[in-house]
Design a protein around this motif. Structure first.
Motif, PDB file in Angstrom:
ATOM      1  N   GLY A   1       0.863  -1.246  -0.006  1.00  0.00           N
ATOM      2  CA  GLY A   1      -0.100   0.101  -0.042  1.00  0.00           C
ATOM      3  C   GLY A   1       0.968   1.354   0.151  1.00  0.00           C
ATOM      4  O   GLY A   1       0.185   2.176  -0.520  1.00  0.00           O
ATOM      5  N   SER A   2       2.223   1.191   0.295  1.00  0.00           N
ATOM      6  CA  SER A   2       3.089   2.349  -0.081  1.00  0.00           C
ATOM      7  C   SER A   2       3.433   2.517  -1.277  1.00  0.00           C
ATOM      8  O   SER A   2       2.813   1.743  -2.223  1.00  0.00           O
ATOM      9  CB  SER A   2       4.480   2.300   0.946  1.00  0.00           C
ATOM     10  OG  SER A   2       5.191   1.079   0.477  1.00  0.00           O
ATOM     11  N   PHE A   3       4.440   3.676  -1.680  1.00  0.00           N
ATOM     12  CA  PHE A   3       4.553   3.860  -3.010  1.00  0.00           C
ATOM     13  C   PHE A   3       6.129   3.954  -3.240  1.00  0.00           C
ATOM     14  O   PHE A   3       6.707   3.976  -2.206  1.00  0.00           O
ATOM     15  CB  PHE A   3       3.764   5.163  -3.487  1.00  0.00           C
ATOM     16  CG  PHE A   3       2.387   5.179  -3.347  1.00  0.00           C
ATOM     17  CD1 PHE A   3       1.629   4.750  -4.302  1.00  0.00           C
ATOM     18  CD2 PHE A   3       1.701   5.553  -2.235  1.00  0.00           C
ATOM     19  CE1 PHE A   3       0.226   4.558  -4.389  1.00  0.00           C
ATOM     20  CE2 PHE A   3       0.326   5.539  -2.118  1.00  0.00           C
ATOM     21  CZ  PHE A   3      -0.273   4.935  -3.068  1.00  0.00           C
ATOM     22  N   GLN A   4       6.584   3.935  -4.575  1.00  0.00           N
ATOM     23  CA  GLN A   4       7.938   4.080  -4.828  1.00  0.00           C
ATOM     24  C   GLN A   4       7.847   5.085  -6.108  1.00  0.00           C
ATOM     25  O   GLN A   4       7.086   5.226  -6.843  1.00  0.00           O
ATOM     26  CB  GLN A   4       8.429   2.817  -5.065  1.00  0.00           C
ATOM     27  CG  GLN A   4       7.874   1.884  -6.240  1.00  0.00           C
ATOM     28  CD  GLN A   4       8.780   0.855  -6.707  1.00  0.00           C
ATOM     29  OE1 GLN A   4       9.808   0.950  -7.016  1.00  0.00           O
ATOM     30  NE2 GLN A   4       8.369  -0.256  -6.221  1.00  0.00           N
ATOM     31  N   MET A   5       9.001   5.705  -6.347  1.00  0.00           N
ATOM     32  CA  MET A   5       9.419   6.497  -7.409  1.00  0.00           C
ATOM     33  C   MET A   5      10.916   6.702  -7.574  1.00  0.00           C
ATOM     34  O   MET A   5      11.616   6.305  -6.511  1.00  0.00           O
ATOM     35  CB  MET A   5       8.640   7.878  -7.347  1.00  0.00           C
ATOM     36  CG  MET A   5       9.209   8.792  -6.500  1.00  0.00           C
ATOM     37  SD  MET A   5       8.441  10.192  -6.154  1.00  0.00           S
ATOM     38  CE  MET A   5       8.273  10.926  -7.808  1.00  0.00           C
TER      39      MET A   5
END
Length: 374
Positions: A252-256
């Motif tokens: 549910g977290s994000f990355q970039m």
């Protein structure tokens, strides 16, 4: 053979944005090995709230609080709707095979629909878009109350759906009232989870000595974040910088990530460059200075890398749909590429949230069923 990989990309209006989204993705496929014939996934602000597929034949909430927000009856109704969509999408796919003069092979029929809600201005936007084999097929212009045929083969469908006035009226109600209200319920109950702020871990990665240096941030939440390279503490556009998209992690977290072409930089100038990460809710920027000794790579053995074998992953690939579906999810009311502008509409002409459903006499079957593509 086509490659069926769906990269889930999130529109990011910036760290000060307050745009909330609820989106549903449906994918029907044929002859895709080890993949369900039909998959449905729901998202609120990029977080998976539920899942359905033709193998389990159940709408399953991602978290218990999602069930608390929607109620058991609503979850059951989602299961019924998804089963109905499964049957219809299979028929759509078979009919489109004939319409495009195709026999057998790998094919997909997809739908993305949902709404956006700005919690400051109250503006609501709705969209409903269909694609076939990774390309636009037909999109809804809710403001004009017409369907836009993106392919010549979609024109018959456009005429049929334009003439279904009862269904069009229901679309107007659903996307400007019911959809945002359901989203608000989910957000209110899951506020402690969805309104949290998690800062990421940031690493510098490099595949080969001549490759760009990738600044990779992962584990952050929410997705209202920005990351960029700067020189001499100045925020300006730099040459040789390639910005990646925000992608979801499984938790549910994000990355970039953002790449920097080091071939344009002299060795003695490396320390003048910083990778900067900014996220809504955190005033202080997170920075990492360009430094050979902290770059992780699987080719560096003893020159400061410490023999660390870095897993250089700058994207999360989710096997759900075709590459062409990427563009759909990037589209937002603020920035919508050509071909999708008809699918985002304001609620300026809609009834107010306090008014009743204009189609309250319409049966559930009639509201859920559209004329099959034929």
């Amino acid at each position: 053979m086509n490659t069926f990989i769906f990269v889930f990309l999130l529109s990011t209006p910036g760290v000060t944005a307050v745009l909330h989204t609820m989106r549903y993705f449906y994918t029907a496929s044929s002859d895709v090995p080890n993949f369900p014939e039909f998959v449905g996934i729901g998202y609120v602000d990029g977080f998976v709230i539920g899942h359905y597929d033709s193998n389990t034949r159940r709408a399953v909430p991602k978290q218990d609080w999602v069930k608390d927000a929607l109620g058991e009856d609503y979850i059951e109704s989602l299961t019924a709707r998804a089963m109905d969509h499964q049957l219809r999408f299979k028929a759509h796919l078979e009919n489109l095979n004939q319409r495009f003069n195709q026999t057998g092979g790998v094919h997909t029929f997809q739908n993305m629909h949902g709404c956006d809600w700005d919690d400051e201005t109250g503006e609501v936007n709705g969209y409903d878009q269909y694609g076939y084999d990774g390309e636009d097929f037909i999109n809804l212009n809710l403001n004009e109350q017409i369907w836009i045929a993106a392919k010549q083969q979609a024109f018959i469908t456009k005429l049929n759906w334009d003439n279904d006035k009862a269904m069009m009226s229901y679309h107007k109600y659903y996307y400007t009232q019911e959809c945002p209200e359901v989203m608000k319920k989910i957000m209110n109950v899951g506020r402690s989870f969805m309104m949290r702020t998690d800062v990421p871990s940031i690493q510098l990665l490099q595949r080969t000595p001549s490759s760009p240096v990738t600044c990779h941030a992962t584990g952050f939440y929410p997705h209202y974040a920005e990351m960029f390279w700067r020189k001499d503490q100045e925020e300006k556009v730099l040459e040789g910088v390639d910005h990646g998209e925000i992608l979801p992690n499984h938790d549910g977290s994000f990355q970039m990530s953002v790449d920097l072409n080091i071939s344009l930089i002299r060795d003695e100038d490396w320390s003048r460059y910083d990778c900067v990460f900014q996220i809504k809710g955190v005033e202080e920027d997170l920075t990492v200075t360009l430094d050979k000794s902290v770059i992780l790579s699987n080719w560096r053995k003893s020159d400061g890398g410490g023999g660390v074998a870095a897993v250089v992953v700058v994207a999360v690939l989710v096997l759900v749909a075709v590459v062409g579906f990427v563009t759909w999810n990037k589209c937002s009311p603020a920035r919508c590429p050509s071909g999708f502008t008809g699918s985002h509409t304001s609620d300026t002409s809609s009834s107010s949230p306090g008014e009743s459903d204009p189609n309250k006499e319409t049966s559930e079957e009639q509201r859920e069923m559209r004329t099959l593509i034929s």
